[in-house]
Every structure is written in structure tokens, then in C-alpha cells.
Enzyme design. Structure first.
Site, short mmCIF file in Angstrom:
data_model
loop_
_atom_site.label_atom_id
_atom_site.label_comp_id
_atom_site.label_asym_id
_atom_site.label_seq_id
_atom_site.Cartn_x
_atom_site.Cartn_y
_atom_site.Cartn_z
CD GLU A 294 -3.32 -0.55 2.07
OE1 GLU A 294 -3.21 0.42 2.93
OE2 GLU A 294 -4.34 -1.15 1.92
CG HIS A 323 9.33 -28.88 1.74
ND1 HIS A 323 9.97 -30.46 1.33
CD2 HIS A 323 9.96 -28.55 2.90
CE1 HIS A 323 10.97 -30.43 2.26
NE2 HIS A 323 10.95 -29.46 3.25
CE LYS A 436 -11.40 1.41 3.82
NZ LYS A 436 -10.93 2.24 4.89
#
Ligand code: PA5
Length: 462
Positions: A294, A323, A436
Site C-alpha cells: 500500500e 517444499h 471502498k
């Protein structure tokens, strides 16, 4: 102090195409870095600069009030339930996971020294939310509502649900089970908290969400579960002092920022992996991913030029991800800079018993799990350098409140310095605000009617 080792990012080790001539670059950028550090420290107290997070380690008042509140509610609650998202949750999760005994919420009250369990509801998946509410006894739960803007839809919805449930269970006494952490002016939460008479902590001005872990956002829950916040802040203060040094040769945040910046802009390392070799630090990588993404992912630079910059953060865990991801890191595109976080001394040493003589596993007997972990960290680092993949290592002596204060604060300063090198505004997030606002529009919030109309048109045309 933390140690920072950049040898395996040097051209000498991984070759000119993938490594930097680090000593030379430190000299080249000596003055730029010195002026960035001096400038950040000069600007930090000026309103509107969003640099107040640099002062949080010195906020005796917040530390005192957090501790006082924790002692006031001591032994009253079995659970702390934090409602927060993004910067209002990730730091709390990272620090509690690192510093509380592992599997804290599964321990008995005695094993937790009578400190409460802690849960973070940082998403709005209805199934997991209901699942958590089913297991919590709300009468014995303190709900800490954390939102800087005081209006984030996810958190305000959670708050409304919890308030309703608490009121139904506890009648007028429900107020004693809610504590609020928010901005003093912005949003509706402060207003509501005043009306309802909730205990309230204020997030200082000019502290953005992702830089707020050392404000009341973090300190209140940390104090409630018994984390030594004095030691945590001692770590921050000592690191702050060290990072005031304008000489890049002495400043690990500046070194780390510059290496990342040059690797991205000159060597095509667009992906920045953080890989702690400690399960307790796995959420530091989550917190850092938000901080880095951000803060540095921006469309425009400070001069208004369209730049679309920002290295993409990736979280990995040693040894687990050896892995799963290391195959790609060794042999896939050479586009990553990998930062290992290494813990020199764990609280526990576990011996592997000498019970088999088979050649395939007998060699493990008599060693420790600690030896194995460190051997794997070393060999992964060397294997990566064999493939000419640059890596950096941050070493911590032990995971303690002091070292966590140091580590997180160092990464914050590193991010601020990197933002200056990219010449972008590190502290805004227009790309988050856009979505938003669309959500507010879709959910029918007044004042967002035009956006709602535009959004319906865009959705219809897809
Ligand atoms: O760093 C940020 O600014 C964001 O990630 C916010 O923390 C996040 O969007 C939550 O916002 P708020 O604390 O206002 O609810």
C-alpha cells in the site's frame, strides 16, 4: 540490535546481471540517503506529513493508559475480540502471534497466567464469523473495535452485530464489554462511542493505518494479553536512535531500502519475498506485505508523472515453503529479491532421539530440530546463490518484545525511505479508497448516489 546481511545480493556473489555493486552504490547514494533521513526527521512533527508514527515509541501517555486499562479490566474477561481490518489488524496479529506462547488460545487460563485469549476478526466471511461467535461466551468477551476512519463498512457492520448481541445478553451493562480505538474527529465511531460512553482510545493524527501498530491500535490489545509494552517501546526507541544516523553505512533501514529500490529499478527484481524461518514470525510477513504494497504501489510520483511503481510483496515461510515455492525461486524467472528473517536463538531446543540406524534417517538422531532448521536456512540461501538469485538476511537474536519493536519499526522506516527513493507519496492509498467508495455506493450509503449510478452502468456493461 538486529543484524542485516546483504552479501548474497552483491554482484560478487550472484553476478552482475542479478546483483549490485553494493559498496559502490552505498557511495553513490550516500548524499541522497543522508538528505532523505534528515528530511524525514525534520518533517516528522509537521502536521499533514503523516510521519507521526515516528514518534509513537515515545508516547508515554498511550503506554500508561493502555497499561492502566489492562489492569482495570484484569481477570474480568476470558476473551479479547478485535474487530479491525488491514492496518487496524495486521500489526496486532503479527505481534501477538510472535510474542504470546504458541497456540495461546488453546492453553488453559493458568498456562496463560490468567490473561485472556485473543481473536482478530479481520474478515467478514459469514461462516467464520458465525463460527467464532458460536465459540465465544460474549459475557466474558471484551470487544475492541478498531478503525482509524471510524466508518469502514466491514468493521462497522461487525460492530453493529456485536453491539446488538451484547445488548441482548447483558442489557445496559453491554457497554463495559466494548472498547473503541479510532480517530478523534473522522467517521462516526467516535461520535457513537461518546454517546454510548465506551472507553475510547484515540489514534493520533498523521498516523496511517498501516503505520499504526505502535499506537493504541496495537498497544491496548498487547497490554490486555500481558505483552510487555515497555520492552516493546524500548526496542522502538533504540532502533529509532540508530536509524537517525544519516550515514548509509550505519543505517540498516536505509541499506535495505536502497538495495530493494535498485534491485527493482535496475535488476528487474519486481517481486519482494519475505521469508521468516520461524512460524511465530509468519504474520510479520503478512503485515509487511501490506506495508510495502500500500505504501509503494503508486500510479503517480510526487511530480504528477504517471509511473505505476511498486515491487510486489510475497510472503513465504521457512522451512515450509521450501517444499512449495523454492523450486520456482531457484529455477523460475529471476525476478525476485528474497529477504530471510532468521532467529538465532529459539526459546526451546528439541532433540531428535537416536532411535534408528537406517542410513536414510540415522544421521538425524542426536541432532536437534533447531540444527535442522538452521541447516535448511543456510542451504536454501546457498542454493539460491548458486542459481544467481539475490537474497538478504535479517537476523534476530531472540523473539522478544524488544526485538519485535526493533524489527517492525526498522521495516517502517525502510518503507518510508524507499518511498522517497521512488519519489512517491508513501502514506496515501487512493487505490484502496476507490474500492471502498464503490462498496459504499453499492450498499446504498447516502452521498454516494452518483458513484452508485456509474457503478451500475459499468457492471451492466461487463
Ligand atoms: O493502511 C491503511 O490505511 C488501510 O489498510 C486501513 O488500515 C484499512 O483500510 C482499515 O481502515 P480503518 O482503520 O479506517 O478501518
Amino acid at each position: 540490535m538486529l543484524k542485516f546481511n546483504y552479501r548474497n545480493a552483491d554482484a560478487m556473489v550472484v553476478g552482475e546481471a542479478n546483483g549490485l555493486n553494493i559498496a559502490q552504490e552505498f557511495d553513490n547514494y550516500k548524499e541522497t540517503i543522508a538528505s532523505i533521513i534528515a528530511d524525514l526527521n525534520k518533517r516528522k512533527d509537521k502536521p499533514g506529513q503523516w510521519l507521526q508514527w515516528m514518534n509513537l515509541g515515545y508516547s508515554e501517555e498511550t503506554i500508561w493508559y493502555a497499561k492502566e486499562f489492562a489492569s482495570m479490566v484484569e481477570n474480568r474477561f476470558e476473551n479479547i475480540l478485535v474487530l479491525g481490518i488491514g492496518g487496524s489488524a495486521l500489526g496486532g496479529i503479527a505481534v501477538t502471534e510472535a510474542l504470546l506462547k504458541p497456540y495461546w488460545n488453546l492453553l488453559s487460563a493458568e498456562e496463560r497466567n490468567n490473561f485472556p485469549r485473543i481473536f482478530f476478526l479481520d474478515n467478514i466471511d459469514p461462516d467464520t464469523m458465525q463460527g467464532l461467535l458460536n465459540v465465544l461466551d460474549l459475557k466474558k468477551t471484551l470487544v475492541n473495535v478498531i478503525t482509524k476512519s471510524g466508518s469502514t463498512a466491514e468493521i462497522m457492520s461487525q460492530y453493529m452485530i456485536l453491539k446488538d448481541m451484547l445488548e441482548k445478553e447483558l442489557g445496559d451493562d453491554y457497554r463495559k464489554n466494548i472498547v473503541v480505538t479510532t480517530d478523534k474527529n473522522v467517521g462516526v465511531l467516535k461520535q457513537l462511542a461518546d454517546q454510548e460512553g465506551y472507553k475510547t482510545f484515540i489514534i493520533p493524527d498523521d498516523v496511517g493505518g498501516r503505520f499504526s501498530v505502535f499506537s493504541a491500535v496495537g498497544l491496548v490489545p498487547f497490554a490486555l494479553v500481558g505483552i510487555d509494552i515497555d520492552e516493546l517501546t524500548n526496542g522502538i526507541k533504540d532502533m529509532d536512535l540508530a536509524l537517525k544516523n544519516t550515514d548509509i553505512h550505519e543505517n540498516i533501514a536505509a541499506q535495505n531500502a536502497l538495495i530493494h529500490y535498485l534491485m527493482d529499478t535496475q535488476k528487474g527484481k519486481k517481486l519482494s519475498v519475505m521469508m521468516p524461518y520461524s512460524s511465530r514470525l509468519r504474520y510479520v510477513a503478512d503485515w509487511y506485505a501490506q506495508l510495502w504494497a500500500e505504501s509503494l504501489g503508486k500510479e503517480y510520483d510526487k511530480n504528477g508523472n504517471k509511473v505505476n511503481v511498486g515491487p510486489t510483496p510475497i510472503k513465504a515461510l521457512g522451512v515450509t515453503d521450501q517444499h512449495s515455492q523454492i523450486q520456482l525461486y531457484n529455477e523460475g524467472p529471476n525476478d525476485k529479491l528474497i529477504t530471510f528473517i532468521r532467529v538465532e536463538n529459539f526459546d526451546t531446543t528439541i532433540e531428535i532421539p537416536n532411535i534408528f540406524e537406517y542410513t536414510g534417517i540415522g544421521y538425524l538422531g542426536g541432532k536437534t530440530i533447531n540444527d535442522l532448521l538452521n541447516a535448511e536456512a543456510d542451504s536454501t540461501k546457498v542454493a539460491l546463490s548458486d542459481y544467481c538469485r539475490p537474497t538478504l538476511t535479517i537476523s534476530i537474536d531472540k523473539i522478544t518484545p524488544y526485538s519485535m519493536g526493533q524489527l517492525l519499526y526498522m521495516l517502517e522506516v525502510q518503507t518510508a525511505i524507499a518511498g522517497e527513493l521512488y519519489n512517491i507519496d508513501t502514506f496515501n492509498q487512493p487505490g484502496v479508497e476507490q474500492a471502498k467508495n464503490y462498496t459504499y455506493a453499492l450498499m446504498g450509503r447516502s452521498g454516494y448516489e452518483d458513484s452508485a449510478q456509474q457503478l451500475q452502468e459499468k457492471m451492466a456493461s461487463v
